[in-house]
Scaffold this active site. Structure first.
Site, mmCIF file in Angstrom:
data_model
loop_
_atom_site.group_PDB
_atom_site.id
_atom_site.type_symbol
_atom_site.label_atom_id
_atom_site.label_comp_id
_atom_site.label_asym_id
_atom_site.label_seq_id
_atom_site.Cartn_x
_atom_site.Cartn_y
_atom_site.Cartn_z
ATOM 1 N N LYS A 165 -8.946 2.715 -2.176
ATOM 2 C CA LYS A 165 -9.237 2.081 -0.892
ATOM 3 C C LYS A 165 -10.667 2.427 -0.497
ATOM 4 O O LYS A 165 -11.041 3.600 -0.429
ATOM 5 C CB LYS A 165 -8.249 2.586 0.162
ATOM 6 C CG LYS A 165 -8.315 1.885 1.503
ATOM 7 C CD LYS A 165 -7.150 2.335 2.375
ATOM 8 C CE LYS A 165 -7.076 1.557 3.675
ATOM 9 N NZ LYS A 165 -5.832 1.885 4.425
ATOM 10 N N CYS A 214 -5.724 -2.897 2.525
ATOM 11 C CA CYS A 214 -5.586 -2.907 3.986
ATOM 12 C C CYS A 214 -6.922 -2.946 4.725
ATOM 13 O O CYS A 214 -7.527 -3.994 4.851
ATOM 14 C CB CYS A 214 -4.727 -1.723 4.428
ATOM 15 S SG CYS A 214 -3.962 -1.978 6.056
ATOM 16 N N GLU A 237 0.834 -1.201 0.000
ATOM 17 C CA GLU A 237 0.000 0.000 0.000
ATOM 18 C C GLU A 237 0.876 1.261 0.000
ATOM 19 O O GLU A 237 1.835 1.367 0.768
ATOM 20 C CB GLU A 237 -0.882 -0.033 1.249
ATOM 21 C CG GLU A 237 -1.757 1.182 1.454
ATOM 22 C CD GLU A 237 -2.541 1.105 2.761
ATOM 23 O OE1 GLU A 237 -3.474 1.907 2.926
ATOM 24 O OE2 GLU A 237 -2.218 0.236 3.615
#
Length: 242
Positions: A116, A173, A47
């Site tokens: 994200k 994540c 990330e």
């Protein structure tokens, strides 16, 4: 790689230099080339790997944002002859808003950009300070990268042309720590691999919990779950990375 139903995939963790985009691009390309030499079909990087996860308020610096976009274009061009699809993380400004995105590269092009979906904003995390959640991106969006309009959003799956059945979705994540992870819709739509770009920090017991969540997602989704997190070089000002 020619056997039906089998593919070699890799999680790659370059040594990151916080806010040194040129260095991060070079380390990413070196590992992408290694992935090519060992016959991978897919390689996934951490990330925000082109900037580093721990740059904090420098995410809002236009010079850093522009450098990451240029590095993405350069990296795509430099890897034009490399067989594996590569998935790299970077901050990306879209219409004046900043997103934490994963970019899929192959054949000298950026194939797609996945933001994200969920932003952690509790305990040691404050990502809403810098980014917008991908849940706000409407289906069918594109972003101009170089000379192409590139698909941008949560409604994307990717496939490897030379490997049967390798269809992959992307989470970043926090997306797999929530009650309704994006991979649920992705495997329901045919994904056989889920790639998770993370920068998950170290706390006692967290490594085993990450393995448990990945195993659970893999078993319930009947898919492979490919998880990669940040490693050496990230700042330890507020967090530590293992």
């Amino acid at each position: 790689r020619t056997m039906r139903g089998f593919a070699r995939v890799s999680a790659a963790v370059p040594s990151v230099a916080v806010a040194d985009v040129a260095s991060n691009r070079a380390h990413t390309l070196a590992l992408w080339r290694q992935s090519h030499r060992q016959g991978d079909a897919l390689v996934v990087f951490p990330e925000l790997g082109l900037s580093g996860y721990t740059v904090r308020d420098l995410f809002l610096d236009r010079h850093l944002q522009d450098a990451c976009r240029e590095a993405l274009e350069d990296l795509a061009a430099a890897g034009a002859d490399l067989a594996p699809l590569a998935v790299v993380g970077l901050p990306l400004r879209v219409d004046g808003l900043l997103y934490n995105v994963a970019a899929v590269l192959s054949g000298g092009r950026v194939l797609g950009l996945v933001p994200k979906a969920y932003l952690p904003n509790y305990r040691e995390f404050e990502e809403a300070r810098w980014f917008r959640p991908g849940l706000e991106v409407e289906p069918g969006r594109t972003v101009r990268i170089g000379a192409e309009d590139v698909p941008f959003g949560l409604d994307l799956l990717f496939c490897a042309e030379n490997v049967d059945d390798l269809i992959f979705g992307i989470e970043i994540c926090e997306d797999y720590w929530v009650q309704q992870p994006p991979h649920v819709a992705q495997v329901s739509s045919g994904a056989t691999v889920i790639a998770n770009l993370s920068a998950s920090n170290f706390t006692i017991g967290k490594a085993e919990l990450r393995r448990l969540l990945s195993r659970s997602a893999s078993d319930r989704g009947k898919c492979a779950y490919l998880y990669v997190a940040a490693g050496p070089g990230e700042s330890s000002t507020d967090l530590a990375f293992d």
